[in-house]
Design an enzyme around this catalytic site. Sequence first.
Site, short mmCIF file in Angstrom:
data_model
loop_
_atom_site.label_atom_id
_atom_site.label_comp_id
_atom_site.label_asym_id
_atom_site.label_seq_id
_atom_site.Cartn_x
_atom_site.Cartn_y
_atom_site.Cartn_z
N GLU A 202 34.48 33.74 31.41
CA GLU A 202 35.26 34.31 32.51
C GLU A 202 36.71 33.81 32.45
OE1 GLU A 202 34.93 36.67 34.42
OE2 GLU A 202 36.23 36.34 36.14
N ARG B 243 42.89 51.31 41.63
CA ARG B 243 41.98 52.18 40.87
C ARG B 243 42.66 52.84 39.67
NH1 ARG B 243 37.35 53.49 43.93
NH2 ARG B 243 37.00 55.28 42.60
N GLU C 45 42.90 39.67 30.60
CA GLU C 45 43.21 40.74 31.56
C GLU C 45 44.63 40.60 32.12
OE1 GLU C 45 39.17 41.91 33.94
OE2 GLU C 45 39.98 39.95 34.37
N ASN D 115 38.77 62.80 40.31
CA ASN D 115 38.34 61.57 39.66
C ASN D 115 37.04 61.91 38.94
OD1 ASN D 115 37.69 58.90 39.05
ND2 ASN D 115 36.79 58.50 41.06
N GLY D 116 36.92 61.51 37.67
CA GLY D 116 35.69 61.82 36.94
C GLY D 116 36.01 62.52 35.64
N HIS E 161 30.22 27.11 14.23
CA HIS E 161 29.69 28.19 13.40
C HIS E 161 30.70 29.31 13.18
CE1 HIS E 161 25.85 26.25 13.48
NE2 HIS E 161 25.87 26.22 14.80
N LYS F 297 39.87 36.32 32.10
CA LYS F 297 40.97 36.35 33.06
C LYS F 297 42.31 36.31 32.32
CE LYS F 297 39.22 37.19 36.79
NZ LYS F 297 38.40 38.09 36.04
N LYS G 202 40.09 48.88 38.45
CA LYS G 202 39.15 47.99 39.13
C LYS G 202 37.72 48.46 38.97
CE LYS G 202 38.50 44.82 42.70
NZ LYS G 202 38.40 43.71 41.73
N CYS H 15 41.12 56.20 39.03
CA CYS H 15 41.73 57.25 39.84
C CYS H 15 41.37 57.07 41.32
CB CYS H 15 41.32 58.65 39.42
SG CYS H 15 41.79 59.06 37.75
N TRP I 89 44.24 56.92 36.51
CA TRP I 89 43.92 56.09 35.35
C TRP I 89 43.46 57.08 34.30
CZ3 TRP I 89 39.68 54.58 32.30
CH2 TRP I 89 39.82 53.38 31.61
#
Length: 607
Positions: free
Chosen positions: A480, A27, A487, A98-99, A503, A484, A602, A2, A74
């Site tokens: 990473e 955000r 995402e 926000n929160g 394994h 990527k 983000k 947010c 968000w």
Amino acid sequence: MCGIVGYAGAENAVPVLLECLRRLEYRGYDSAGMAVVDQGKTLVRRSVGKLAALETMLGREPLAGATGIGHTRWATHGAPSLKNAHPQQVNDVALVHNGIVENFLELRHELGDEGCVFGSDTDTEVIAQLVAQAMARGATLREGVRAALRRMRGSYALAVLCAREPNQIIAAANGLPLVLGLGCGEVLLGSDVTALLGRTEDAIFLEDGEVAELTSGGARIWNAAGRLVERGPRHVAWSVEQAARGGYKHFMLKEIHEQPRVLGDALGAYLVGDRVALGPEPVDAALARRVNRVVIAACGTSWHAALSGRIAIESLARLPCEAAWAHELRYADSVVDGATLALCVSQSGETADTLAAARELRHRGTPLWAVCNVVSSSLTRAADRTLCMHAGPEISVASTKTYLASMAVLHLVALELGHARGVVAPETLRAAVRALRDIPRALEAALQGEEAIARVAARYADSEHFLFLGRGRNVGTALEGALKLKELAYTHAEGYPAGEMKHGPIALIDDKMPVVVVAPRDHLREKLRSNLIEARARGGRIIGVCELEDRDTVELCDDVLPLPSVDPLISPFAAVVPLQLFAYYVADARGLDVDRPRNLAKSVTVE
Ligand code: G6P
């Protein structure tokens, strides 16, 4: 998670708020909205989806007013929908938030019993109801906000306006960021400084529990105890150009290309000749003697940077080091005490899990260093010492340049600790600094492979599963690379240490499961080649991240993402670039919104 903006000034707030929201869209982008006060009325416009939908709506149903607030969401409480979008309006009170209100159900029941009717599923509406209720009983807007805050539990950043007090915005923050921007005859509000760029460089960061009143004449701030606070603005050095796309199709591509310069800046800030100087004072000798262990706490991409930092700290500072997920660490009964140095890595400095881990570590008496990109973020305020990434604003939701910058800082910490503990030979130190100084060149060289990488990405754009393998310093690189792809391209991708493949993951390999192998020329090259041969034998198509001159490895690969020749110490820096580009081009070939992947934000400021 947010984005909140606000404007009180002489201009029409609407275009200003839209511009600010554009910079905060990373955000959250489930829905967006704004409210202004115009001719004694509170007017609200909201829409589901990205900001562009709100802009279209404002084209159809224009708004104007000199005081306004805006939001990009968000979703946490309540699905992304029109009724749950912000601002939440109750009578003439409009509120963006926000929160999470932790006692929201309790409050909702109490308010329901008192006759309040709810129009949304959000916890935010509960706050708006509380403010409206207090105002109906005669409170001013500021008193109404205070009354609501007294009844709420949880962390928040919020902004409220009301047509009855038309020229002001009341903002409040606790545990989540909110920044006031002081302009000429105007005051702005943003969830972070990028929102304010272009209008002012003078910012005041709200502290926990503070309440601010914004009018065109300036800002007043009260602390949690209700006393006026005198605090001057800080100058913010980030520029609009830094936060603009600069001709690239996406912010992510721009940020990937910025990496050589960013790493030059980050290293330049901390290297003096062949010495590491993390601050004006060298690491305190007593601290260096006392510390017998290092714990790095982080999430997401920052955690992957921690994996490579961990290896550097063990090998260069000769200290046992753990790279812990912050959300696990905060609840684990870990063995940490005053002899443990805690490093918290976070691009934003606002990730709720990392902040909570930082507080837990502090509580147990550890010295705490923050490795952070956003100076004045909550994490930097909680830490004893901040090591800035110097990466400039990172707008794309998927981190790239800050991954590299945080790895660089962790390597420098390893060297400084090793030096302070007297365990790094001068020649090793010099060689390591030489290698680190070579990173910008290595990254430039890695970027030269872009066209070849885009071609390979196009060939694999339809694959639904990938396995990413690496060893040693490049386990984090493999993880990473897989992250990527997940995402950006919404593709199933697993990252593994190559030795672990046999394994379990090997059972997945067939001709539909491309295997991306990070294969620099280091001491583990032979071992890695064996893994590669094993994967080939199961029909896997091999995409090697390797030097074109490394004929033995190239021969085993179906495709190659070119890697420049580098010192093994810096191979994680060079090797991740082809993987970033690969994920970018796969996502772009699929026509996806690279900078704003679905369901992600983000900075995740809730647990
Ligand atoms: C979110 C982002 C990731 C990021 C992670 C940690 O999940 O989508 O890209 O790596 O948060 O963020 P931080 O700001 O703490 O580095």
